[in-house]
Structure formats: C-alpha cells, structure tokens
Write a protein that holds these residues in place. Structure first.
Motif, mmCIF file in Angstrom:
data_model
loop_
_atom_site.group_PDB
_atom_site.id
_atom_site.type_symbol
_atom_site.label_atom_id
_atom_site.label_comp_id
_atom_site.label_asym_id
_atom_site.label_seq_id
_atom_site.Cartn_x
_atom_site.Cartn_y
_atom_site.Cartn_z
ATOM 1 N N ASN A 128 -6.613 -3.242 4.354
ATOM 2 C CA ASN A 128 -7.671 -3.984 5.152
ATOM 3 C C ASN A 128 -9.106 -5.008 5.529
ATOM 4 O O ASN A 128 -8.933 -5.019 6.025
ATOM 5 N N GLY A 129 -9.128 -3.356 4.268
ATOM 6 C CA GLY A 129 -11.233 -4.164 4.473
ATOM 7 C C GLY A 129 -10.811 -5.523 3.399
ATOM 8 O O GLY A 129 -11.501 -6.077 2.839
ATOM 9 N N GLU B 120 1.296 -5.956 9.783
ATOM 10 C CA GLU B 120 1.310 -4.738 9.143
ATOM 11 C C GLU B 120 2.300 -4.368 9.018
ATOM 12 O O GLU B 120 2.664 -3.690 11.114
ATOM 13 N N ARG C 42 -0.553 0.752 14.224
ATOM 14 C CA ARG C 42 -2.610 -0.320 14.117
ATOM 15 C C ARG C 42 -3.543 0.884 13.922
ATOM 16 O O ARG C 42 -3.481 1.698 14.519
ATOM 17 N N SER C 43 -4.442 0.777 12.653
ATOM 18 C CA SER C 43 -4.692 1.658 12.150
ATOM 19 C C SER C 43 -6.105 1.341 11.984
ATOM 20 O O SER C 43 -7.864 2.099 11.807
ATOM 21 N N LEU C 44 -6.069 -0.645 12.067
ATOM 22 C CA LEU C 44 -7.531 -1.028 11.797
ATOM 23 C C LEU C 44 -8.951 -0.376 13.540
ATOM 24 O O LEU C 44 -8.142 -0.550 14.201
ATOM 25 N N ALA D 50 -2.058 6.192 2.237
ATOM 26 C CA ALA D 50 -2.750 5.561 3.823
ATOM 27 C C ALA D 50 -3.892 5.548 2.895
ATOM 28 O O ALA D 50 -4.934 3.871 3.914
ATOM 29 N N ALA D 51 -4.231 5.587 1.674
ATOM 30 C CA ALA D 51 -6.060 5.265 1.930
ATOM 31 C C ALA D 51 -6.031 4.228 0.681
ATOM 32 O O ALA D 51 -6.100 3.351 1.194
ATOM 33 N N THR E 284 -5.786 1.764 4.280
ATOM 34 C CA THR E 284 -7.435 1.647 4.376
ATOM 35 C C THR E 284 -7.428 0.549 3.467
ATOM 36 O O THR E 284 -8.722 -0.291 4.047
ATOM 37 N N SER E 285 -7.774 0.407 2.351
ATOM 38 C CA SER E 285 -8.766 -0.311 1.345
ATOM 39 C C SER E 285 -8.124 -1.986 1.759
ATOM 40 O O SER E 285 -8.751 -2.947 1.194
ATOM 41 N N LYS F 4 3.339 -1.304 4.418
ATOM 42 C CA LYS F 4 2.431 0.068 4.005
ATOM 43 C C LYS F 4 3.629 0.615 3.659
ATOM 44 O O LYS F 4 4.116 1.102 4.691
ATOM 45 N N SER G 111 0.904 -1.095 0.543
ATOM 46 C CA SER G 111 0.175 -0.189 -0.337
ATOM 47 C C SER G 111 0.478 1.424 -0.052
ATOM 48 O O SER G 111 1.562 1.641 0.928
#
Length: 247
Positions: free
Chosen positions: A69-70, A140, A93-95, A62-63, A66-67, A168, A59
């Motif tokens: 992780n989804g 991550e 971790r940002s989840l 950052a966008a 996030t995608s 990331k 990744s």
C-alpha cells in the motif's frame, strides 16, 4: 547494412505488437506521468511505467500488504499529478488515509469505497475504470478469476485509466490478464548520517512478470516525496553525499 535493416524491421514489428496490445509510444513526455522508477526503465515497454493498464500486486502477509500500500501510494502521487482523484475500493480496508500525506497525496483526493464481497469490489472497480474523470482505481481484495481480470483490462483500453489490483493473502496465485505482477516486501528502514528516528521506508520490489518487458528485483526507498533507488545489498545507513542527488 543487412544487419541494420533486420534490426529496423524487428523494431517496427515490436512496436506494432505493443500497439495492438494497448501500449503506446511516448510521443510527448509531458503527457506521460513520471513514476520516478528510473532504475526500472529497462524493465518496461518503451522504458516507461505502463499507464492505462491493470497491474496486479500480491501480498502473502499483512506486513507485505502494508508495504505494498505504501509503494502504491508512491505511484499514485505521480499518476494523480494531473489533479484527477483516485478511487480506492476495499473489502477489508486497513489504510490510514491521513498517512497518504507523507506521499504527497491529500486524503480528500481519494474516494474510499468499502464493500463486503470480492464480486462487489470488482464491479465497482470495473465501473470506475470506465470513467476517465479519475486517474487511478485501486482495489484491495483476495480472489480474482482470469475472466474477471479480462473485463478490467478491456475497460482501461477505452478509458486509459490505470488500475491496481491488490490481492491480499489470496488462496492461489492464478494467472490473470494483467499487464504486470508485483510483490512488495518490507525492508529495514534506512537512516542518513546517524540521524535519530525510524528512518525512511524501504521496499524490496519484485516485478514477477511484465508484458513485453523484463522482470527483475530492485530495492527502493522513499524520501522527499519521491522514490530513491538503493543497492540490493542490505543497508542500515546511507551516506549524505550519496543521497544529495535526490534532495
């Protein structure tokens, strides 16, 4: 007859190579998780998402992280269907754990381990991959060397646990011993029949490399706790009739 014999010999040789590399043919589909990526079947060895292997996700923003992780959460919902938990390791971790419920995963099914350094994350991941009491291990982090990825791949060849390395914003995209490399990019969410709201999530899925498979690019959405294949053209609205087959 000669042409048929040659094709059969080539098929047997390919299957032998796949077995040496850790891929196993699906003798019982009930034992193989269905990750619902049916439109990608031709990209995978034996036409199924490779489990018991290490997959790399990169990744650059950052966008995208996030995608990714989804998208990974969508894969986890299938891989954790056997009731085994997931180990999720992060250096930053940002989840949001409660958000996993959207993908059919209860937050208590995921064991979160937060560490400060890449080497710590890799050590925890290696130990987790050796334990067949978990279904998946996600890490991550940023940088991973080829030798470090080799250790991870060797670990899963014994336990058959699936691992996801989510890198990331790495400084470089160096070669790893992973079975595949993915890049997930966010796309504008899609709505159905002019319904109000933010719509359903949608991703551009680029499979950059896949061992003994065929790389390519696809677009997937998420609806009713499963992946939905979407044409590669930009879409804002998806007719109801076109989606009913997934309902």
């Amino acid at each position: 007859m000669e042409g048929t014999a040659k094709k059969e010999i080539i098929k047997v040789l390919r299957e032998s190579i796949l077995k040496i590399e850790g891929f196993k043919s699906v003798t019982n589909e009930m034992d193989q998780p269905d990750c619902m990526l049916n439109d990608m079947a031709s990209a995978f060895p034996y036409g199924r998402f490779p489990t018991g292997a290490i997959h790399e996700f990169i990744s650059p923003t950052a966008a995208c992280a996030t995608s990714a992780n989804g998208f990974i959460a969508g894969l986890l919902s299938a891989l954790m269907a056997n009731g085994l938990p997931c180990l999720w390791i992060s250096t930053k971790r940002s989840l949001f754990p409660a958000g996993l419920k959207y993908y059919g995963i209860e937050p208590h099914q995921v064991i979160f381990i937060d560490v400060k350094k890449n080497k710590d994350a890799l050590w925890v991941m290696e130990q987790g991959l050796k334990c067949n009491a978990v279904a998946v291990v996600v890490a991550e982090l940023n940088e991973v060397s080829f030798s470090e990825s080799q250790r991870l791949q060797l670990a899963v060849e014994q336990s058959r646990v699936t691992g996801f390395l989510h890198r990331k914003r790495p400084h470089k995209e160096n070669t790893l011993a992973c079975v595949s490399r993915w890049k997930i990019r966010p796309k504008k969410s899609y709505i159905i029949d002019d319904l109000p709201g933010v719509g359903f999530p949608m991703w551009e899925v680029q499979l950059e490399k896949i061992r003994n498979g065929k790389p390519g690019k696809w677009v997937f959405g998420w609806r009713d706790k499963q992946f939905v294949s979407i044409p590669l053209t930009p879409l804002q609205k998806i007719p109801v009739l076109k989606m009913e087959q997934y309902g």
